[in-house]
Design a protein around this motif. Structure first.
Motif, PDB file in Angstrom:
ATOM      1  N   THR A  84      35.506  49.771  29.818  1.00 27.87           N
ATOM      2  CA  THR A  84      34.333  50.400  30.420  1.00 27.87           C
ATOM      3  C   THR A  84      33.876  49.631  31.649  1.00 27.87           C
ATOM      4  OG1 THR A  84      33.666  51.141  28.229  1.00 27.87           O
ATOM      5  CG2 THR A  84      31.989  51.199  29.943  1.00 27.87           C
ATOM      6  N   ALA A  85      33.851  48.316  31.566  1.00 34.10           N
ATOM      7  CA  ALA A  85      33.457  47.496  32.721  1.00 34.10           C
ATOM      8  C   ALA A  85      34.415  47.710  33.891  1.00 34.10           C
ATOM      9  CB  ALA A  85      33.425  46.026  32.330  1.00 34.10           C
ATOM     10  N   HIS A  86      35.692  47.828  33.595  1.00 31.04           N
ATOM     11  CA  HIS A  86      36.674  48.067  34.654  1.00 31.04           C
ATOM     12  C   HIS A  86      36.410  49.405  35.354  1.00 31.04           C
ATOM     13  CE1 HIS A  86      40.463  47.993  36.780  1.00 31.04           C
ATOM     14  NE2 HIS A  86      40.722  49.207  36.301  1.00 31.04           N
ATOM     15  N   PHE A  87      36.124  50.448  34.575  1.00 35.32           N
ATOM     16  CA  PHE A  87      35.849  51.753  35.172  1.00 35.32           C
ATOM     17  C   PHE A  87      34.571  51.732  36.010  1.00 35.32           C
ATOM     18  CE2 PHE A  87      38.444  53.903  31.688  1.00 35.32           C
ATOM     19  CZ  PHE A  87      39.535  54.053  32.526  1.00 35.32           C
ATOM     20  N   ILE A  88      33.543  51.053  35.534  1.00 36.52           N
ATOM     21  CA  ILE A  88      32.300  50.964  36.294  1.00 36.52           C
ATOM     22  C   ILE A  88      32.533  50.209  37.598  1.00 36.52           C
ATOM     23  CG2 ILE A  88      29.971  49.992  36.307  1.00 36.52           C
ATOM     24  CD1 ILE A  88      29.882  50.590  33.294  1.00 36.52           C
ATOM     25  N   ALA A  89      33.281  49.124  37.548  1.00 41.37           N
ATOM     26  CA  ALA A  89      33.590  48.362  38.768  1.00 41.37           C
ATOM     27  C   ALA A  89      34.403  49.200  39.738  1.00 41.37           C
ATOM     28  CB  ALA A  89      34.337  47.087  38.404  1.00 41.37           C
ATOM     29  N   LYS A  90      35.339  49.967  39.237  1.00 43.06           N
ATOM     30  CA  LYS A  90      36.171  50.819  40.089  1.00 43.06           C
ATOM     31  C   LYS A  90      35.320  51.875  40.799  1.00 43.06           C
ATOM     32  CE  LYS A  90      40.679  51.825  40.427  1.00 43.06           C
ATOM     33  NZ  LYS A  90      41.733  50.952  40.764  1.00 43.06           N
ATOM     34  N   VAL A  91      34.380  52.483  40.086  1.00 39.84           N
ATOM     35  CA  VAL A  91      33.493  53.467  40.702  1.00 39.84           C
ATOM     36  C   VAL A  91      32.641  52.810  41.779  1.00 39.84           C
ATOM     37  CG1 VAL A  91      31.475  54.927  40.268  1.00 39.84           C
ATOM     38  CG2 VAL A  91      33.452  55.053  38.767  1.00 39.84           C
ATOM     39  N   HIS A  92      32.130  51.607  41.496  1.00 37.62           N
ATOM     40  CA  HIS A  92      31.324  50.898  42.492  1.00 37.62           C
ATOM     41  C   HIS A  92      32.138  50.623  43.747  1.00 37.62           C
ATOM     42  CE1 HIS A  92      28.465  48.177  44.273  1.00 37.62           C
ATOM     43  NE2 HIS A  92      29.429  47.298  44.409  1.00 37.62           N
ATOM     44  N   ILE A  93      33.355  50.201  43.573  1.00 43.39           N
ATOM     45  CA  ILE A  93      34.209  49.915  44.728  1.00 43.39           C
ATOM     46  C   ILE A  93      34.435  51.185  45.548  1.00 43.39           C
ATOM     47  CG2 ILE A  93      36.572  49.302  45.392  1.00 43.39           C
ATOM     48  CD1 ILE A  93      36.471  47.288  43.034  1.00 43.39           C
ATOM     49  N   HIS A  94      34.694  52.281  44.883  1.00 45.48           N
ATOM     50  CA  HIS A  94      34.958  53.527  45.603  1.00 45.48           C
ATOM     51  C   HIS A  94      33.729  54.072  46.314  1.00 45.48           C
ATOM     52  CE1 HIS A  94      39.115  54.564  44.744  1.00 45.48           C
ATOM     53  NE2 HIS A  94      38.948  53.925  43.607  1.00 45.48           N
ATOM     54  N   ARG A  95      32.561  53.812  45.776  1.00 42.88           N
ATOM     55  CA  ARG A  95      31.345  54.335  46.403  1.00 42.88           C
ATOM     56  C   ARG A  95      30.828  53.436  47.508  1.00 42.88           C
ATOM     57  NH1 ARG A  95      26.843  55.762  42.587  1.00 42.88           N
ATOM     58  NH2 ARG A  95      26.174  56.979  44.364  1.00 42.88           N
ATOM     59  N   ARG A  96      31.073  52.140  47.441  1.00 41.05           N
ATOM     60  CA  ARG A  96      30.456  51.199  48.374  1.00 41.05           C
ATOM     61  C   ARG A  96      31.394  50.646  49.447  1.00 41.05           C
ATOM     62  NH1 ARG A  96      25.204  52.111  47.639  1.00 41.05           N
ATOM     63  NH2 ARG A  96      24.646  51.948  45.471  1.00 41.05           N
ATOM     64  N   GLU A  97      32.648  50.554  49.155  1.00 43.30           N
ATOM     65  CA  GLU A  97      33.564  49.873  50.058  1.00 43.30           C
ATOM     66  C   GLU A  97      34.391  50.864  50.861  1.00 43.30           C
ATOM     67  OE1 GLU A  97      33.628  46.630  50.499  1.00 43.30           O
ATOM     68  OE2 GLU A  97      32.317  46.096  48.849  1.00 43.30           O
ATOM     69  N   GLU A  98      34.744  50.457  52.035  1.00 42.05           N
ATOM     70  CA  GLU A  98      35.674  51.195  52.882  1.00 42.05           C
ATOM     71  C   GLU A  98      36.942  50.363  53.012  1.00 42.05           C
ATOM     72  OE1 GLU A  98      35.144  54.225  54.108  1.00 42.05           O
ATOM     73  OE2 GLU A  98      33.183  54.277  53.122  1.00 42.05           O
ATOM     74  N   THR A  99      38.004  50.977  53.493  1.00 42.82           N
ATOM     75  CA  THR A  99      39.277  50.266  53.609  1.00 42.82           C
ATOM     76  C   THR A  99      39.139  49.011  54.469  1.00 42.82           C
ATOM     77  OG1 THR A  99      40.419  52.359  53.365  1.00 42.82           O
ATOM     78  CG2 THR A  99      41.702  50.529  54.233  1.00 42.82           C
ATOM     79  N   GLY A 100      38.354  49.063  55.522  1.00 42.40           N
ATOM     80  CA  GLY A 100      38.203  47.919  56.415  1.00 42.40           C
ATOM     81  C   GLY A 100      37.397  46.774  55.844  1.00 42.40           C
ATOM     82  N   ILE A 110      48.784  46.985  48.327  1.00 42.27           N
ATOM     83  CA  ILE A 110      47.910  48.086  47.926  1.00 42.27           C
ATOM     84  C   ILE A 110      46.731  47.506  47.152  1.00 42.27           C
ATOM     85  CG2 ILE A 110      47.720  50.186  46.557  1.00 42.27           C
ATOM     86  CD1 ILE A 110      50.679  50.657  47.063  1.00 42.27           C
ATOM     87  N   TRP A 111      45.515  47.844  47.575  1.00 43.68           N
ATOM     88  CA  TRP A 111      44.317  47.351  46.903  1.00 43.68           C
ATOM     89  C   TRP A 111      43.604  48.531  46.284  1.00 43.68           C
ATOM     90  CZ3 TRP A 111      39.270  47.173  45.851  1.00 43.68           C
ATOM     91  CH2 TRP A 111      38.743  45.974  45.400  1.00 43.68           C
ATOM     92  N   ALA A 112      43.451  48.525  44.970  1.00 44.89           N
ATOM     93  CA  ALA A 112      42.821  49.624  44.213  1.00 44.89           C
ATOM     94  C   ALA A 112      43.529  50.924  44.563  1.00 44.89           C
ATOM     95  CB  ALA A 112      41.327  49.667  44.472  1.00 44.89           C
ATOM     96  N   THR A 113      42.795  51.920  44.991  1.00 41.93           N
ATOM     97  CA  THR A 113      43.436  53.177  45.395  1.00 41.93           C
ATOM     98  C   THR A 113      43.084  53.537  46.823  1.00 41.93           C
ATOM     99  OG1 THR A 113      41.586  54.395  44.473  1.00 41.93           O
ATOM    100  CG2 THR A 113      43.511  54.092  43.064  1.00 41.93           C
ATOM    101  N   HIS A 114      42.478  52.621  47.564  1.00 35.42           N
ATOM    102  CA  HIS A 114      42.108  52.906  48.943  1.00 35.42           C
ATOM    103  C   HIS A 114      43.319  52.933  49.877  1.00 35.42           C
ATOM    104  CE1 HIS A 114      37.785  53.142  48.746  1.00 35.42           C
ATOM    105  NE2 HIS A 114      37.787  52.121  47.896  1.00 35.42           N
ATOM    106  N   ASN A 115      44.339  52.169  49.597  1.00 38.97           N
ATOM    107  CA  ASN A 115      45.490  52.078  50.489  1.00 38.97           C
ATOM    108  C   ASN A 115      46.694  52.849  49.976  1.00 38.97           C
ATOM    109  OD1 ASN A 115      43.995  50.383  52.071  1.00 38.97           O
ATOM    110  ND2 ASN A 115      44.841  48.518  51.216  1.00 38.97           N
TER     111      ASN A 115
END
Length: 123
Positions: A84-100, A110-115
């Motif tokens: 569950t913690a992994h999924f929450i962290a993944k959602v946070h990364i997708h909502r807050r971070e950009e590839t740059g 490849i980092w997460a699913t952004h690249n």
């Protein structure tokens, strides 16, 4: 011997209460979502584990049998909390971070699913 068992159960319950309070306080007071993620997944999980240990000790000492229900709950809790913690962290990364803004990826590039390659995004 009965006093020792009572003290052991009390220690487990007090430990569970302390971890529960610390986890709840951390969830409320930490600044960002990634910091808040540690409080419920670490401290509160140990708090619930303490209650379950106290319940198992009570079942053995007072009722005279080993209760496996608490053991199954503990195993389920310790298996599901990190996922569950992994999924929450993944959602946070997708909502807050950009590839740059992401740090350099590891050996595979490849980092997460952004690249992900363009061919994978179309599938």
């Amino acid at each position: 011997m009965e006093l020792f068992i009572d003290l052991l159960i009390t220690v487990f319950l007090v430990m569970a209460g302390i971890f529960g309070i610390v986890g709840s306080f951390g969830l409320l007071k930490l600044n960002d979502p990634m910091s808040r993620l540690h409080a419920p997944t670490k401290a509160t999980t140990l708090g619930v584990g303490g209650v379950l240990l106290a319940s198992m000790a009570h079942a053995i000492a007072v009722e005279g049998h080993l209760s496996l229900h608490e053991l199954m709950i503990t195993l389920f809790l310790f298996l599901t909390a990190p996922v569950t913690a992994h999924f929450i962290a993944k959602v946070h990364i997708h909502r807050r971070e950009e590839t740059g803004t992401l740090p350099e990826a590891g050996k595979d590039g490849i980092w997460a699913t952004h690249n992900t390659p363009a061919s994978d995004e179309q599938a």
